[in-house]
Scaffold this motif. Sequence first.
Motif, mmCIF file in Angstrom:
data_model
loop_
_atom_site.group_PDB
_atom_site.id
_atom_site.type_symbol
_atom_site.label_atom_id
_atom_site.label_comp_id
_atom_site.label_asym_id
_atom_site.label_seq_id
_atom_site.Cartn_x
_atom_site.Cartn_y
_atom_site.Cartn_z
ATOM 1 N N GLY A 82 -6.598 0.908 5.480
ATOM 2 C CA GLY A 82 -7.917 2.522 6.090
ATOM 3 C C GLY A 82 -9.005 1.883 5.700
ATOM 4 O O GLY A 82 -10.084 2.754 6.852
ATOM 5 N N LYS A 83 -9.367 1.771 4.333
ATOM 6 C CA LYS A 83 -10.618 1.152 3.909
ATOM 7 C C LYS A 83 -11.143 0.381 4.971
ATOM 8 O O LYS A 83 -13.071 0.300 5.203
ATOM 9 N N CYS A 84 -10.572 -0.870 5.595
ATOM 10 C CA CYS A 84 -11.089 -1.698 6.618
ATOM 11 C C CYS A 84 -11.183 -0.973 7.860
ATOM 12 O O CYS A 84 -12.629 -1.560 8.152
ATOM 13 N N PHE A 85 -10.952 0.077 8.030
ATOM 14 C CA PHE A 85 -10.838 -0.127 9.058
ATOM 15 C C PHE A 85 -11.712 1.296 9.211
ATOM 16 O O PHE A 85 -12.903 1.377 10.403
ATOM 17 N N ASN A 86 -11.428 2.702 8.129
ATOM 18 C CA ASN A 86 -12.975 3.124 8.384
ATOM 19 C C ASN A 86 -14.049 2.744 7.675
ATOM 20 O O ASN A 86 -15.054 3.370 8.142
ATOM 21 N N GLY A 87 -13.948 1.483 7.022
ATOM 22 C CA GLY A 87 -15.404 0.879 7.179
ATOM 23 C C GLY A 87 -16.231 -0.614 8.402
ATOM 24 O O GLY A 87 -17.303 0.052 8.297
ATOM 25 N N PHE A 88 -15.460 -0.356 9.451
ATOM 26 C CA PHE A 88 -16.092 -0.375 10.801
ATOM 27 C C PHE A 88 -16.154 0.109 11.232
ATOM 28 O O PHE A 88 -17.152 0.557 11.776
ATOM 29 N N MET A 89 -15.456 1.222 11.242
ATOM 30 C CA MET A 89 -15.827 2.572 12.284
ATOM 31 C C MET A 89 -17.438 3.146 11.294
ATOM 32 O O MET A 89 -17.981 3.634 12.543
ATOM 33 N N GLY A 90 -17.523 2.866 10.236
ATOM 34 C CA GLY A 90 -19.103 3.804 9.226
ATOM 35 C C GLY A 90 -19.367 3.199 10.301
ATOM 36 O O GLY A 90 -20.684 4.022 9.611
ATOM 37 N N ASP A 91 -19.552 1.960 10.172
ATOM 38 C CA ASP A 91 -20.794 1.258 10.827
ATOM 39 C C ASP A 91 -21.102 2.033 12.313
ATOM 40 O O ASP A 91 -22.821 1.944 12.969
ATOM 41 N N ARG A 92 -20.320 2.961 13.329
ATOM 42 C CA ARG A 92 -20.604 3.468 14.008
ATOM 43 C C ARG A 92 -21.112 4.956 14.180
ATOM 44 O O ARG A 92 -20.964 5.475 15.408
ATOM 45 N N CYS A 93 -19.638 5.678 12.972
ATOM 46 C CA CYS A 93 -20.412 7.347 12.830
ATOM 47 C C CYS A 93 -20.504 7.863 12.849
ATOM 48 O O CYS A 93 -21.607 7.212 11.828
ATOM 49 N N ASN A 94 -20.903 8.922 12.459
ATOM 50 C CA ASN A 94 -21.604 10.277 11.531
ATOM 51 C C ASN A 94 -20.984 10.157 10.338
ATOM 52 O O ASN A 94 -19.615 10.944 10.605
ATOM 53 N N ILE A 95 -21.422 10.158 9.663
ATOM 54 C CA ILE A 95 -20.747 9.575 7.620
ATOM 55 C C ILE A 95 -20.942 11.275 7.546
ATOM 56 O O ILE A 95 -19.708 11.546 6.518
ATOM 57 N N LYS A 96 -21.498 12.024 7.816
ATOM 58 C CA LYS A 96 -20.847 13.356 7.299
ATOM 59 C C LYS A 96 -19.978 14.211 8.372
ATOM 60 O O LYS A 96 -19.644 14.946 7.606
ATOM 61 N N LYS A 97 -19.709 13.749 8.865
ATOM 62 C CA LYS A 97 -17.663 13.951 9.185
ATOM 63 C C LYS A 97 -17.341 13.069 8.621
ATOM 64 O O LYS A 97 -16.128 13.503 8.917
ATOM 65 N N ILE A 98 -17.485 12.035 8.192
ATOM 66 C CA ILE A 98 -16.085 11.967 8.071
ATOM 67 C C ILE A 98 -15.309 11.393 5.805
ATOM 68 O O ILE A 98 -14.630 12.200 6.809
ATOM 69 N N VAL A 99 -16.239 11.493 5.949
ATOM 70 C CA VAL A 99 -16.657 11.619 3.844
ATOM 71 C C VAL A 99 -16.111 12.615 3.794
ATOM 72 O O VAL A 99 -14.946 12.896 2.511
ATOM 73 N N PRO A 100 -16.560 13.922 3.989
ATOM 74 C CA PRO A 100 -15.692 15.035 3.756
ATOM 75 C C PRO A 100 -14.205 15.948 4.614
ATOM 76 O O PRO A 100 -13.618 15.923 3.338
ATOM 77 N N LEU A 101 -13.529 15.317 5.327
ATOM 78 C CA LEU A 101 -13.157 15.469 6.250
ATOM 79 C C LEU A 101 -11.558 14.758 5.065
ATOM 80 O O LEU A 101 -10.777 14.822 4.960
ATOM 81 N N GLY A 102 -12.092 13.501 4.626
ATOM 82 C CA GLY A 102 -10.932 12.200 4.180
ATOM 83 C C GLY A 102 -11.296 13.304 2.553
ATOM 84 O O GLY A 102 -9.409 13.621 1.844
ATOM 85 N N LEU A 103 -11.647 13.808 1.602
ATOM 86 C CA LEU A 103 -11.346 14.519 0.973
ATOM 87 C C LEU A 103 -10.689 16.252 0.817
ATOM 88 O O LEU A 103 -9.849 15.860 0.007
ATOM 89 N N LEU A 104 -10.841 16.703 2.146
ATOM 90 C CA LEU A 104 -9.775 17.802 2.679
ATOM 91 C C LEU A 104 -8.893 17.227 2.713
ATOM 92 O O LEU A 104 -7.567 17.567 1.984
ATOM 93 N N GLY A 105 -8.381 16.270 2.837
ATOM 94 C CA GLY A 105 -7.149 15.842 3.588
ATOM 95 C C GLY A 105 -6.490 15.177 2.187
ATOM 96 O O GLY A 105 -4.940 15.877 2.031
ATOM 97 N N ALA A 106 -7.281 14.306 1.152
ATOM 98 C CA ALA A 106 -6.502 14.405 0.559
ATOM 99 C C ALA A 106 -6.372 15.592 -0.387
ATOM 100 O O ALA A 106 -5.259 15.290 -1.188
ATOM 101 N N ALA A 107 -6.950 16.546 -0.954
ATOM 102 C CA ALA A 107 -7.220 17.593 -1.695
ATOM 103 C C ALA A 107 -5.076 18.605 -0.734
ATOM 104 O O ALA A 107 -4.356 18.904 -1.807
ATOM 105 N N ILE A 108 -4.920 18.266 0.042
ATOM 106 C CA ILE A 108 -4.205 19.092 0.795
ATOM 107 C C ILE A 108 -2.770 18.216 0.228
ATOM 108 O O ILE A 108 -2.358 18.933 -0.164
ATOM 109 N N MET A 109 -3.040 17.014 -0.017
ATOM 110 C CA MET A 109 -1.539 16.145 -0.015
ATOM 111 C C MET A 109 -1.427 16.289 -1.718
ATOM 112 O O MET A 109 -0.481 16.064 -1.444
#
Length: 450
Positions: A82-109
């Motif tokens: 996942g880190k490899c995938f999100n690293g390559f995607m992160g170069d093209r994405c809006n980071i403020k939408k990725i990082v908070p969503l990851g924390l939200l999902g981890a919290a729910i798990m």
Amino acid sequence: MSVLNWFLTGPDQPRITDRTVIKKEYKKHRIEDIASIIFGYGMYYVVKLPLSVAKKPLLAEGMTATQLGMIGAALTIAYAFGKCFNGFMGDRCNIKKIVPLGLLGAAIMNIIFGFSSINFTLFFFLWLMNGFFQSMGSAPWTVSLSQWFGKRKLATWYGVCGIAHYLGEGLTYVGTAAIVARFGWRSGFFAPGFFCILVALLMYIFMSDRPETYGLPPANEYDGDVETAKVEKAKSTGKAQFEALKNPFVWCVALSAIFLGVARYSIDNWGVIFLQEQCKYSVGVAGSILAISSVTGGLGSACSGIISDRIFKSRHATTSIVFGIVMLAGIIGFCTFSYNRALCMVFTAIYGFGLGIELSFLGGMLAVDLVSQKATGAAMGMVGLLSYLGATGQEIVNGRLMDISKRVVNGIAVYNFSVINKFWIISVFLMILFVIPVVFAKRKKADGKE
């Protein structure tokens, strides 16, 4: 496709020309991003490490060390890819939408984990999903940092933001351990989970997209590094990422990161139970001892850029080797003098300080320094993939070695950690060995050989 488009970075806005406004906006976004990274990414660890302080009660409820190792491995294997995938995607994405969503999902798990009955298959799946959500943090926040700070300032601020690791680890070893001791192992999962949902919301509010999407100049240009800014502008993201993939020194860093991952997560995930079983410390005492490494690790991380730039003249690979040796001395002392509480604390502090430096450089900065700003996420993803494959391997190896060493004495399970301790020490030695070729990377570039 529309859902995926929501993650992409926004379009460039017309450039602001008022220098005063630019300076004010840059200052605002930088402060908000740094604060979000340090506190928000720190909370990633609070919902990543509760299993490390809940192992003993889970063993008491019938789970085996091998099963716990496999559950831990589920997180790290998902995190690695996942880190490899999100690293390559992160170069093209809006980071403020990725990082908070990851924390939200981890919290729910974590919340679901805490409210579930003992079930190996369910726990394995929940921790696998936790690993995927965790992977949306590290590489993307480094991309954000590289977007807002030029190459000349990146090492220093990367080190400062590295405090996040230790903030989260310290809160886990002290706070979560105290919660588990007082209210039981389940509370160590759902209590942090509920808190991190709130933190995820705050991160979404305060994090930022690229400077250009606010009408601001790119970071290298703003910081006065005009030549680097021109090179970056002329290079496409795809080309920069391909160059990173071909760079042999990036792969050397990644190989070294494998053994950094082994050593780091061996202590993070098995250190508490080692001190409980080998030295008969309580979970609170064991957690407090390991929390020392979080404090000194945070100090090492915060100072890493300054130490490397001022003492080692920005020779980051040399810095990594020197403090790898410091980390090696610390882990040898931790394993050897664990029965002496005072000495154990001293060597834990030494280990933590060395680890803090290593995480700043081998954890990504050393590779990032070798590639274009547009390949920051790709470099982090490559290093992260191998690092967490190492972390995955240590979960399986440590769990299996622990079960093999198990003996039952008067109806009580007793574990021998001598072979496990050697496994930890050898891993740090190999980590140092693989970073040595990187010392020559910049020398070759300067000589025109690269």
